[in-house]
Design an enzyme around this catalytic site. Structure first.
Site, PDB file in Angstrom:
ATOM      1  N   TYR A 152     -21.301  -0.086 -12.419  1.00  9.48           N
ATOM      2  CA  TYR A 152     -19.966   0.041 -13.022  1.00  9.48           C
ATOM      3  C   TYR A 152     -19.070  -1.132 -12.617  1.00  9.48           C
ATOM      4  O   TYR A 152     -18.396  -1.744 -13.451  1.00  9.48           O
ATOM      5  CB  TYR A 152     -19.336   1.370 -12.581  1.00  9.48           C
ATOM      6  CG  TYR A 152     -17.877   1.500 -12.922  1.00  9.48           C
ATOM      7  CD1 TYR A 152     -17.458   1.619 -14.243  1.00  9.48           C
ATOM      8  CD2 TYR A 152     -16.903   1.493 -11.924  1.00  9.48           C
ATOM      9  CE1 TYR A 152     -16.102   1.729 -14.562  1.00  9.48           C
ATOM     10  CE2 TYR A 152     -15.562   1.611 -12.228  1.00  9.48           C
ATOM     11  CZ  TYR A 152     -15.166   1.725 -13.544  1.00  9.48           C
ATOM     12  OH  TYR A 152     -13.830   1.834 -13.852  1.00  9.48           O
ATOM     13  N   LYS A 156     -17.332  -3.915 -15.068  1.00  7.00           N
ATOM     14  CA  LYS A 156     -15.880  -4.154 -15.172  1.00  7.00           C
ATOM     15  C   LYS A 156     -15.542  -5.603 -14.823  1.00  7.00           C
ATOM     16  O   LYS A 156     -14.638  -6.198 -15.407  1.00  7.00           O
ATOM     17  CB  LYS A 156     -15.100  -3.192 -14.261  1.00  7.00           C
ATOM     18  CG  LYS A 156     -15.113  -1.742 -14.686  1.00  7.00           C
ATOM     19  CD  LYS A 156     -14.702  -1.511 -16.131  1.00  7.00           C
ATOM     20  CE  LYS A 156     -13.233  -1.702 -16.390  1.00  7.00           C
ATOM     21  NZ  LYS A 156     -12.879  -1.306 -17.795  1.00  7.00           N
TER      22      LYS A 156
HETATM   23  C1  UD2 Z   1     -13.858   3.839  -8.753  1.00  4.89           C
HETATM   24  C2  UD2 Z   1     -12.740   2.787  -8.598  1.00  4.89           C
HETATM   25  C3  UD2 Z   1     -11.544   3.202  -9.460  1.00  4.89           C
HETATM   26  C4  UD2 Z   1     -11.969   3.454 -10.905  1.00  4.89           C
HETATM   27  C5  UD2 Z   1     -13.064   4.517 -10.876  1.00  4.89           C
HETATM   28  C6  UD2 Z   1     -13.611   4.853 -12.248  1.00  4.89           C
HETATM   29  C7  UD2 Z   1     -13.060   2.131  -6.249  1.00  4.89           C
HETATM   30  C8  UD2 Z   1     -12.481   2.092  -4.896  1.00  4.89           C
HETATM   31  N1  UD2 Z   1     -12.334   2.736  -7.201  1.00  4.89           N
HETATM   32  O1  UD2 Z   1     -13.363   5.034  -8.229  1.00  4.89           O
HETATM   33  O2  UD2 Z   1     -10.541   2.192  -9.408  1.00  4.89           O
HETATM   34  O3  UD2 Z   1     -12.388   2.264 -11.514  1.00  4.89           O
HETATM   35  O4  UD2 Z   1     -14.165   4.051 -10.108  1.00  4.89           O
HETATM   36  O5  UD2 Z   1     -12.694   5.539 -12.988  1.00  4.89           O
HETATM   37  O6  UD2 Z   1     -14.137   1.605  -6.501  1.00  4.89           O
HETATM   38  N2  UD2 Z   1     -15.737  12.425  -4.346  1.00  4.89           N
HETATM   39  C9  UD2 Z   1     -15.884  13.605  -3.631  1.00  4.89           C
HETATM   40  N3  UD2 Z   1     -16.065  14.776  -4.318  1.00  4.89           N
HETATM   41  C10 UD2 Z   1     -16.093  14.812  -5.698  1.00  4.89           C
HETATM   42  C11 UD2 Z   1     -15.940  13.610  -6.415  1.00  4.89           C
HETATM   43  C12 UD2 Z   1     -15.766  12.426  -5.691  1.00  4.89           C
HETATM   44  O7  UD2 Z   1     -15.891  13.604  -2.400  1.00  4.89           O
HETATM   45  O8  UD2 Z   1     -16.273  15.916  -6.248  1.00  4.89           O
HETATM   46  C13 UD2 Z   1     -15.498  11.191  -3.587  1.00  4.89           C
HETATM   47  C14 UD2 Z   1     -16.370  10.014  -3.995  1.00  4.89           C
HETATM   48  O9  UD2 Z   1     -17.601  10.054  -3.353  1.00  4.89           O
HETATM   49  C15 UD2 Z   1     -15.475   8.838  -3.561  1.00  4.89           C
HETATM   50  C16 UD2 Z   1     -14.056   9.370  -3.765  1.00  4.89           C
HETATM   51  O10 UD2 Z   1     -14.167  10.775  -3.846  1.00  4.89           O
HETATM   52  O11 UD2 Z   1     -15.664   8.561  -2.193  1.00  4.89           O
HETATM   53  C17 UD2 Z   1     -13.445   8.874  -5.054  1.00  4.89           C
HETATM   54  O12 UD2 Z   1     -14.385   9.061  -6.107  1.00  4.89           O
HETATM   55  P1  UD2 Z   1     -14.003   8.886  -7.648  1.00  4.89           P
HETATM   56  O13 UD2 Z   1     -15.252   9.121  -8.449  1.00  4.89           O
HETATM   57  O14 UD2 Z   1     -12.805   9.680  -7.966  1.00  4.89           O
HETATM   58  O15 UD2 Z   1     -13.526   7.381  -7.742  1.00  4.89           O
HETATM   59  P2  UD2 Z   1     -14.114   5.974  -7.154  1.00  4.89           P
HETATM   60  O16 UD2 Z   1     -13.471   5.715  -5.845  1.00  4.89           O
HETATM   61  O17 UD2 Z   1     -15.569   5.866  -7.294  1.00  4.89           O
END
Ligand code: UD2
Length: 324
Positions: A152, A156
């Site tokens: 991803y 981007k």
């Molecule tokens: C990434 C990007 C963000 C955006 C997004 C896609 C980073 C830092 N951020 O978000 O800007 O582009 O991708 O829309 O790369 N998690 C849990 N439990 C759940 C779901 C998620 O613990 O049920 C954790 C996950 O493992 C992560 C955090 O929450 O550590 C955030 O996860 P996310 O999927 O909301 O977003 P992230 O940070 O991958």
């Protein structure tokens, strides 16, 4: 002689891609509220028809940016494009990297070609904080070398490079806004690939235990949607000499851990239980925090709504929407 003029006036000034998605529909709604004419396009892979409710004044095209003809239809007569369409999920890209590439990279290139051919003036691109990767240095500032660690993030970043190349090579005005973990009303809470706050709001309001991947000490610069809409409107209005070809973070400049966020959500939702902990996800970043000085300097951007207030409004919205 009046007829051609009337036709020209009927053409929308703005195109929003991904208009049935969370961020796209929020930008479209803000533009309509300000009296602008808007066209939206979505293929409903990630977007939802229900998100178009309230956007009836928008000209809507069901179409797919992977198809060049759909991009041409979408860009025709438009002055400014907000390119929000994407498959926005790290785990989705880990499960299906080619699908992410098609919907983020190929789609962006097709859109840029169509924008160039239709003489669109400016394209504003939804970038992602994921491009910084997990180098420990914080906050993330735009001079840092990108280091994408998931498909991803690669997609981007590739989109960003195409966007900026179109400024250099074809003179298209472009602005790249790197969003940091956007959340708020209309974010889909129902998919396994949804953003963490949408998932947590839905589960906790329904009295269901949320899962934290990893130890919960990972941190994010969670950005309320109104701040992102504000930044986009500024990017559309800013003079080309100041912003065209520029890339900048769009965030709050503050971060919070998932464990702390869970504690706030417990207060806001009334959920009484503990989270379940599960192994960290592949491609996950540990800490993310933005330096927002470039957006402040180039756009006059300041966050409008802080995290806690944004979360309060978001919980209320899920409570009222019936999605929880
Ligand atoms: C990434 C990007 C963000 C955006 C997004 C896609 C980073 C830092 N951020 O978000 O800007 O582009 O991708 O829309 O790369 N998690 C849990 N439990 C759940 C779901 C998620 O613990 O049920 C954790 C996950 O493992 C992560 C955090 O929450 O550590 C955030 O996860 P996310 O999927 O909301 O977003 P992230 O940070 O991958």
């Amino acid at each position: 002689m009046a007829a051609p003029c009337a036709v020209e006036q009927a053409l929308p000034q703005f195109l929003v891609t991904g208009a049935a998605g969370f961020i796209g529909r929020s930008i479209a709604a803000a533009l309509l509220k300000r009296g602008h004419s808007v066209r939206g396009i979505d293929n409903f892979i990630a977007g939802k028809p229900a998100n178009l409710t309230g956007l009836e004044e928008m000209e809507f095209l069901e179409g797919d940016l992977r198809i060049p003809e759909d991009c041409a239809r979408a860009c025709s007569g438009v002055e400014i494009v907000f390119h929000e369409a994407a498959l926005a999920s790290v785990p989705r890209s880990v499960a299906a990297p080619a699908e992410t590439n098609e919907n983020c990279v190929n789609a962006t290139l097709n859109l840029l070609v169509a924008a160039r051919d239709a003489q669109v003036r400016r394209v504003i691109y939804a970038g992602s904080s994921s491009v910084y990767g997990d180098a420990p240095a914080l906050p993330k500032h735009e001079e840092m070398l990108p280091n994408p660690i998931s498909p991803y993030a690669v997609a981007k970043l590739a989109g960003e490079h195409y966007v900026r190349a179109f400024t250099r090579v074809y003179g298209l005005e472009t602005v790249v806004l790197r969003y940091f973990n956007v959340f708020g009303p209309y974010q889909d809470p129902t998919s396994q690939y949804s953003g963490v706050l949408a998932i947590f709001c839905r589960r906790m309001l329904a009295g269901q235990q949320p899962t934290i991947y990893g130890d919960g000490e990972q941190s994010r610069d969670f950005t309320f949607i109104e701040n992102v809409v504000h930044g986009n409107l500024l990017a559309a209005a800013a003079p080309a000499e100041k912003v065209s070809g520029q890339m900048m973070n769009l965030a709050t400049g503050k971060s919070i851990s998932l464990n702390e966020t869970f504690a706030i959500l417990r207060e806001l939702t009334g959920y009484k239980g503990e989270p379940q902990y599960a192994p960290a996800r592949a491609g996950d970043i540990r800490d993310s925090l933005a330096d927002i000085r470039r957006a402040e300097a180039l756009l006059g951007y300041r966050p409008q709504v802080d995290f806690r207030e944004g979360l309060r409004r978001t919980v209320e919205w899920y409570r009222m929407s019936g999605l929880a």
